[in-house]
Design a protein around this motif. Structure first.
Motif, PDB file in Angstrom:
ATOM      1  N   LEU A  35      24.648  80.230 -27.211  1.00 30.04           N
ATOM      2  CA  LEU A  35      26.022  79.771 -27.385  1.00 30.04           C
ATOM      3  C   LEU A  35      26.682  79.423 -26.054  1.00 30.04           C
ATOM      4  O   LEU A  35      26.422  80.060 -25.028  1.00 30.04           O
ATOM      5  CB  LEU A  35      26.876  80.854 -28.052  1.00 30.04           C
ATOM      6  CG  LEU A  35      26.361  81.509 -29.331  1.00 30.04           C
ATOM      7  CD1 LEU A  35      27.297  82.645 -29.738  1.00 30.04           C
ATOM      8  CD2 LEU A  35      26.261  80.474 -30.446  1.00 30.04           C
ATOM      9  N   ASN A  36      27.582  78.441 -26.102  1.00 28.69           N
ATOM     10  CA  ASN A  36      28.565  78.207 -25.047  1.00 28.69           C
ATOM     11  C   ASN A  36      29.946  78.507 -25.628  1.00 28.69           C
ATOM     12  O   ASN A  36      30.195  78.244 -26.811  1.00 28.69           O
ATOM     13  CB  ASN A  36      28.531  76.754 -24.563  1.00 28.69           C
ATOM     14  CG  ASN A  36      27.219  76.408 -23.899  1.00 28.69           C
ATOM     15  OD1 ASN A  36      26.558  77.266 -23.302  1.00 28.69           O
ATOM     16  ND2 ASN A  36      26.824  75.135 -23.979  1.00 28.69           N
ATOM     17  N   MET A  37      30.837  79.050 -24.805  1.00 25.88           N
ATOM     18  CA  MET A  37      32.186  79.385 -25.270  1.00 25.88           C
ATOM     19  C   MET A  37      33.218  78.875 -24.272  1.00 25.88           C
ATOM     20  O   MET A  37      33.001  78.933 -23.056  1.00 25.88           O
ATOM     21  CB  MET A  37      32.318  80.913 -25.428  1.00 25.88           C
ATOM     22  CG  MET A  37      33.688  81.365 -25.917  1.00 25.88           C
ATOM     23  SD  MET A  37      33.794  83.174 -26.105  1.00 25.88           S
ATOM     24  CE  MET A  37      32.793  83.409 -27.580  1.00 25.88           C
ATOM     25  N   GLU A  38      34.333  78.384 -24.796  1.00 28.79           N
ATOM     26  CA  GLU A  38      35.422  77.921 -23.933  1.00 28.79           C
ATOM     27  C   GLU A  38      36.753  78.073 -24.669  1.00 28.79           C
ATOM     28  O   GLU A  38      36.787  78.106 -25.906  1.00 28.79           O
ATOM     29  CB  GLU A  38      35.205  76.468 -23.523  1.00 28.79           C
ATOM     30  CG  GLU A  38      35.149  75.496 -24.696  1.00 28.79           C
ATOM     31  CD  GLU A  38      34.718  74.107 -24.245  1.00 28.79           C
ATOM     32  OE1 GLU A  38      35.548  73.437 -23.587  1.00 28.79           O
ATOM     33  OE2 GLU A  38      33.586  73.707 -24.561  1.00 28.79           O
ATOM     34  N   PRO A  39      37.849  78.178 -23.912  1.00 28.59           N
ATOM     35  CA  PRO A  39      39.164  78.283 -24.562  1.00 28.59           C
ATOM     36  C   PRO A  39      39.635  76.928 -25.074  1.00 28.59           C
ATOM     37  O   PRO A  39      39.218  75.876 -24.568  1.00 28.59           O
ATOM     38  CB  PRO A  39      40.072  78.786 -23.439  1.00 28.59           C
ATOM     39  CG  PRO A  39      39.415  78.320 -22.176  1.00 28.59           C
ATOM     40  CD  PRO A  39      37.935  78.282 -22.447  1.00 28.59           C
ATOM     41  N   THR A  40      40.477  76.943 -26.085  1.00 28.73           N
ATOM     42  CA  THR A  40      41.118  75.727 -26.590  1.00 28.73           C
ATOM     43  C   THR A  40      42.634  75.900 -26.468  1.00 28.73           C
ATOM     44  O   THR A  40      43.115  77.011 -26.235  1.00 28.73           O
ATOM     45  CB  THR A  40      40.747  75.474 -28.065  1.00 28.73           C
ATOM     46  OG1 THR A  40      41.186  76.590 -28.855  1.00 28.73           O
ATOM     47  CG2 THR A  40      39.248  75.304 -28.234  1.00 28.73           C
ATOM     48  N   THR A  44      45.264  76.276 -31.562  1.00 27.59           N
ATOM     49  CA  THR A  44      44.150  75.502 -32.119  1.00 27.59           C
ATOM     50  C   THR A  44      43.372  76.292 -33.165  1.00 27.59           C
ATOM     51  O   THR A  44      42.857  75.746 -34.133  1.00 27.59           O
ATOM     52  CB  THR A  44      43.186  75.068 -30.997  1.00 27.59           C
ATOM     53  OG1 THR A  44      43.922  74.388 -29.985  1.00 27.59           O
ATOM     54  CG2 THR A  44      42.098  74.152 -31.528  1.00 27.59           C
ATOM     55  N   GLY A  45      43.240  77.607 -32.924  1.00 30.40           N
ATOM     56  CA  GLY A  45      42.438  78.425 -33.833  1.00 30.40           C
ATOM     57  C   GLY A  45      40.998  78.492 -33.362  1.00 30.40           C
ATOM     58  O   GLY A  45      40.727  78.768 -32.194  1.00 30.40           O
ATOM     59  N   PHE A  46      40.064  78.200 -34.261  1.00 32.63           N
ATOM     60  CA  PHE A  46      38.642  78.298 -33.946  1.00 32.63           C
ATOM     61  C   PHE A  46      37.974  76.950 -34.170  1.00 32.63           C
ATOM     62  O   PHE A  46      38.176  76.304 -35.201  1.00 32.63           O
ATOM     63  CB  PHE A  46      37.979  79.364 -34.820  1.00 32.63           C
ATOM     64  CG  PHE A  46      36.478  79.410 -34.707  1.00 32.63           C
ATOM     65  CD1 PHE A  46      35.860  79.564 -33.483  1.00 32.63           C
ATOM     66  CD2 PHE A  46      35.677  79.302 -35.846  1.00 32.63           C
ATOM     67  CE1 PHE A  46      34.472  79.608 -33.374  1.00 32.63           C
ATOM     68  CE2 PHE A  46      34.290  79.358 -35.750  1.00 32.63           C
ATOM     69  CZ  PHE A  46      33.686  79.512 -34.509  1.00 32.63           C
ATOM     70  N   VAL A  47      37.170  76.532 -33.190  1.00 33.98           N
ATOM     71  CA  VAL A  47      36.398  75.292 -33.299  1.00 33.98           C
ATOM     72  C   VAL A  47      34.916  75.646 -33.156  1.00 33.98           C
ATOM     73  O   VAL A  47      34.517  76.296 -32.176  1.00 33.98           O
ATOM     74  CB  VAL A  47      36.806  74.275 -32.210  1.00 33.98           C
ATOM     75  CG1 VAL A  47      35.952  73.008 -32.329  1.00 33.98           C
ATOM     76  CG2 VAL A  47      38.289  73.942 -32.304  1.00 33.98           C
ATOM     77  N   PHE A  48      34.119  75.240 -34.129  1.00 30.83           N
ATOM     78  CA  PHE A  48      32.674  75.489 -34.098  1.00 30.83           C
ATOM     79  C   PHE A  48      31.949  74.158 -33.983  1.00 30.83           C
ATOM     80  O   PHE A  48      32.205  73.235 -34.753  1.00 30.83           O
ATOM     81  CB  PHE A  48      32.225  76.205 -35.375  1.00 30.83           C
ATOM     82  CG  PHE A  48      30.745  76.458 -35.450  1.00 30.83           C
ATOM     83  CD1 PHE A  48      30.163  77.510 -34.753  1.00 30.83           C
ATOM     84  CD2 PHE A  48      29.923  75.640 -36.218  1.00 30.83           C
ATOM     85  CE1 PHE A  48      28.792  77.745 -34.817  1.00 30.83           C
ATOM     86  CE2 PHE A  48      28.551  75.866 -36.289  1.00 30.83           C
ATOM     87  CZ  PHE A  48      27.988  76.925 -35.588  1.00 30.83           C
ATOM     88  N   ASP A  85      41.896  80.553 -30.778  1.00 33.86           N
ATOM     89  CA  ASP A  85      41.940  79.524 -29.726  1.00 33.86           C
ATOM     90  C   ASP A  85      40.663  79.532 -28.885  1.00 33.86           C
ATOM     91  O   ASP A  85      40.698  79.616 -27.654  1.00 33.86           O
ATOM     92  CB  ASP A  85      43.187  79.699 -28.844  1.00 33.86           C
ATOM     93  CG  ASP A  85      44.473  79.611 -29.652  1.00 33.86           C
ATOM     94  OD1 ASP A  85      44.435  79.041 -30.755  1.00 33.86           O
ATOM     95  OD2 ASP A  85      45.514  80.124 -29.191  1.00 33.86           O
ATOM     96  N   ILE A  86      39.540  79.435 -29.588  1.00 29.91           N
ATOM     97  CA  ILE A  86      38.222  79.493 -28.951  1.00 29.91           C
ATOM     98  C   ILE A  86      37.322  78.422 -29.556  1.00 29.91           C
ATOM     99  O   ILE A  86      37.337  78.210 -30.771  1.00 29.91           O
ATOM    100  CB  ILE A  86      37.577  80.874 -29.173  1.00 29.91           C
ATOM    101  CG1 ILE A  86      38.384  81.963 -28.456  1.00 29.91           C
ATOM    102  CG2 ILE A  86      36.123  80.903 -28.707  1.00 29.91           C
ATOM    103  CD1 ILE A  86      37.968  83.370 -28.818  1.00 29.91           C
ATOM    104  N   LYS A  87      36.552  77.761 -28.705  1.00 31.16           N
ATOM    105  CA  LYS A  87      35.516  76.846 -29.172  1.00 31.16           C
ATOM    106  C   LYS A  87      34.152  77.449 -28.855  1.00 31.16           C
ATOM    107  O   LYS A  87      33.905  77.891 -27.730  1.00 31.16           O
ATOM    108  CB  LYS A  87      35.627  75.477 -28.491  1.00 31.16           C
ATOM    109  CG  LYS A  87      34.536  74.499 -28.935  1.00 31.16           C
ATOM    110  CD  LYS A  87      34.665  73.157 -28.250  1.00 31.16           C
ATOM    111  CE  LYS A  87      33.532  72.224 -28.669  1.00 31.16           C
ATOM    112  NZ  LYS A  87      33.642  70.901 -28.008  1.00 31.16           N
TER     113      LYS A  87
END
Length: 224
Positions: A35-40, A44-48, A85-87
């Motif tokens: 996985l890679n993770m970054e803030p949004t 925004t909520g959650f982006v997958f 707020d995480i992708k």
């Protein structure tokens, strides 16, 4: 009352492995995702994002990875509060023809998310309220001083009849005993109203207290 804090991240994590492997005789459980993770942006909520190419994780298991991540987000990363707020991008993985199933990849997604979250500068978000305080003019200085002590931000003041109205925003956690304060400070002549405003990042020294309190109050779920 339990304050509805949220958890999010400030930093990024790349190439984090989420691995679930269990062998108990007979059919085992095996799933690995990277996985890679970054803030949004806030709200925004959650982006997958599914960036799997070449079948390193079979298509039918990708939704299981996302489900594992969402389940973990609901349980929190460091303090037991909903993450937001995480992708998360899943870009690679490993599977076994016999031992891999949806449950294995759910667990892999959950473990990968938790590992990446802890590497991504996690922070606590606290809810802030709009407050409107109506008080006699001779108590206004006391009211404003107290709001400042509660980390409030004064937004404006106006006269209303013989009273003064002070408008501000302040953290929800600072409002829990406000009824007692305003009654005492104004001799029962003041009143106030509250409504939800927004979320802000909590100061680190206060966030540390929330996290340590959560660790005392919750059993560690990392190895579930």
């Amino acid at each position: 009352p339990r304050i509805p804090y949220l958890e999010t991240i400030r930093g990024r994590a790349k190439g984090v492995e989420g691995k679930h492997k269990k062998q108990t005789g007979g059919k085992g459980q095996f799933g690995v995702c990277y996985l890679n993770m970054e803030p949004t942006p806030r709200g925004t909520g959650f982006v997958f994002e599914d960036a799997i190419v070449g079948g390193s994780i079979p298509r039918q298991f990708i939704p299981a990875v996302e489900k594992g991540i969402r389940d973990r987000m609901a349980r929190g990363g460091v303090a037991g509060y909903q993450c937001t707020d995480i992708k998360v991008t899943v870009y690679d993985g490993k599977y076994h023809d016999v031992d891999s199933d949806s449950r294995s990849f759910e667990m892999a997604g959950s473990k990968g998310f938790l590992a990446a979250f802890k590497l991504s500068q996690p922070v606590i978000l606290e809810p802030h309220m709009k407050i409107e305080v109506t008080c006699p003019e001779d108590t206004m200085g006391h009211v404003i001083g107290d709001l400042n002590n509660r980390r409030g931000k004064i937004a404006g003041m106006e006269a209303r009849g013989r009273n003064q109205v002070v408008k501000a925003t302040l953290p929800m956690g600072e409002t829990l005993d406000y009824s007692a304060f305003i009654r005492s400070a104004t001799g029962g002549r003041g009143n106030f109203s509250l409504e939800m405003s927004h979320y802000e990042e909590m100061p680190q020294h206060l966030a540390d207290k929330v996290v340590s309190g959560a660790k005392k109050g919750h059993a560690d779920e990392d190895d579930e």
